[in-house]
Design a protein around this motif. Structure first.
Motif, PDB file in Angstrom:
ATOM      1  N   ILE A  25       0.843  -1.216   0.000  1.00  0.00           N
ATOM      2  CA  ILE A  25       0.000   0.000   0.000  1.00  0.00           C
ATOM      3  C   ILE A  25       0.869   1.254   0.000  1.00  0.00           C
ATOM      4  O   ILE A  25       0.611   2.217  -0.744  1.00  0.00           O
ATOM      5  N   ASN A  26       1.948   1.251   0.803  1.00  0.00           N
ATOM      6  CA  ASN A  26       2.878   2.401   0.824  1.00  0.00           C
ATOM      7  C   ASN A  26       3.443   2.664  -0.563  1.00  0.00           C
ATOM      8  O   ASN A  26       3.574   3.800  -0.999  1.00  0.00           O
ATOM      9  N   LEU A  27       3.764   1.591  -1.263  1.00  0.00           N
ATOM     10  CA  LEU A  27       4.329   1.721  -2.615  1.00  0.00           C
ATOM     11  C   LEU A  27       3.273   2.292  -3.572  1.00  0.00           C
ATOM     12  O   LEU A  27       3.546   3.260  -4.299  1.00  0.00           O
ATOM     13  N   LEU A  28       2.083   1.735  -3.529  1.00  0.00           N
ATOM     14  CA  LEU A  28       1.030   2.150  -4.462  1.00  0.00           C
ATOM     15  C   LEU A  28       0.585   3.590  -4.196  1.00  0.00           C
ATOM     16  O   LEU A  28       0.322   4.354  -5.125  1.00  0.00           O
ATOM     17  N   ARG A  29       0.530   3.964  -2.926  1.00  0.00           N
ATOM     18  CA  ARG A  29       0.139   5.348  -2.580  1.00  0.00           C
ATOM     19  C   ARG A  29       1.162   6.343  -3.145  1.00  0.00           C
ATOM     20  O   ARG A  29       0.820   7.328  -3.798  1.00  0.00           O
ATOM     21  N   ARG A  30       2.458   6.036  -2.956  1.00  0.00           N
ATOM     22  CA  ARG A  30       3.497   6.946  -3.453  1.00  0.00           C
ATOM     23  C   ARG A  30       3.575   6.934  -4.976  1.00  0.00           C
ATOM     24  O   ARG A  30       3.816   7.965  -5.604  1.00  0.00           O
ATOM     25  N   ALA A  31       3.316   5.763  -5.575  1.00  0.00           N
ATOM     26  CA  ALA A  31       3.334   5.689  -7.045  1.00  0.00           C
ATOM     27  C   ALA A  31       2.225   6.563  -7.624  1.00  0.00           C
ATOM     28  O   ALA A  31       2.433   7.338  -8.557  1.00  0.00           O
ATOM     29  N   LYS A  32       1.041   6.485  -7.041  1.00  0.00           N
ATOM     30  CA  LYS A  32      -0.090   7.311  -7.531  1.00  0.00           C
ATOM     31  C   LYS A  32       0.201   8.786  -7.368  1.00  0.00           C
ATOM     32  O   LYS A  32      -0.184   9.610  -8.213  1.00  0.00           O
ATOM     33  N   ALA A  33       0.912   9.137  -6.309  1.00  0.00           N
ATOM     34  CA  ALA A  33       1.218  10.554  -6.043  1.00  0.00           C
ATOM     35  C   ALA A  33       2.122  11.139  -7.122  1.00  0.00           C
ATOM     36  O   ALA A  33       2.221  12.366  -7.268  1.00  0.00           O
ATOM     37  N   LEU A  34       2.726  10.271  -7.929  1.00  0.00           N
ATOM     38  CA  LEU A  34       3.612  10.753  -9.004  1.00  0.00           C
ATOM     39  C   LEU A  34       2.842  11.094 -10.275  1.00  0.00           C
ATOM     40  O   LEU A  34       3.414  11.572 -11.261  1.00  0.00           O
ATOM     41  N   GLY A  35       1.537  10.818 -10.283  1.00  0.00           N
ATOM     42  CA  GLY A  35       0.747  11.098 -11.497  1.00  0.00           C
ATOM     43  C   GLY A  35      -0.736  11.167 -11.214  1.00  0.00           C
ATOM     44  O   GLY A  35      -1.148  11.461 -10.088  1.00  0.00           O
TER      45      GLY A  35
END
Ligand code: C2G
Length: 150
Positions: A18-28
């Motif tokens: 979840i930490n990874l997916l949250r930060r990935a989404k924050a990039l776009g």
């Protein structure tokens, strides 16, 4: 619209994912998650998942940061995925640092994000294998007073 993509097994979904997916989404603005098929996991990563591809897909699709889930069936699909899905940014945890830099040749930004250090699907499996580390299956609630006011 900035389109981000990431790849993984996502078995026994946990807060590191979840930490990874949250930060990935924050990039776009739009996040595509490419989940390893059962065959790919076994043949290429020698991983036997607890949850099937369909179950892992349903779990990841339920995450608010995720816009689309597609299957990962080969190591080589990444190059074509970048064009087929009009990707701007490719993201992976930094345990993969450097392994996918070649995707810059396809015109995408490659970002490695810090892993959440203390959790992993394999660690969960090891912990659960030790019965002493797990409480009883809490399905009998007869001893619980759910209305303390009475
Ligand atoms: N991850 C993380 N922190 C953890 C565990 C995982 O940030 N504690 C990240 C990984 O770095 C990866 C993603 O979550 O970016 C998915 O991890 P896995 O399900 O273990 O996927 P993996 O086996 O690394 O497969 O083509 C790439 C592969 O499919 C990646």
């Amino acid at each position: 619209m900035k389109r981000v993509i990431t790849y993984g097994t996502f078995d026994l979904l946990h807060y590191g994912h979840i930490n990874l997916l949250r930060r990935a989404k924050a990039l776009g603005d739009y996040l595509i998650v490419v989940i390893s098929s059962d065959e790919f996991n076994w043949n290429e990563k020698h991983k036997k998942c607890y949850f099937s591809y369909e179950q892992r897909k349903a779990l990841v699709e339920a995450i608010r940061y995720v816009d689309l889930v597609i299957p990962e069936e080969s190591w080589s699909q990444k190059r074509t995925d970048m064009h087929e899905y009009h990707i701007d940014t490719f993201v992976m945890g930094d345990d993969w640092k450097g392994k996918f830099d070649f995707l810059k040749e396809e015109g995408v930004e490659v970002v490695y994000l810090a892993r959440t250090p203390e959790v992993s699907s394999s660690q969960i499996k090891r912990d659960l294998y030790d019965p002493a580390s797990v409480g009883d299956n809490q399905t009998d609630h007869s001893d619980i007073n759910t209305d303390p006011g009475k």
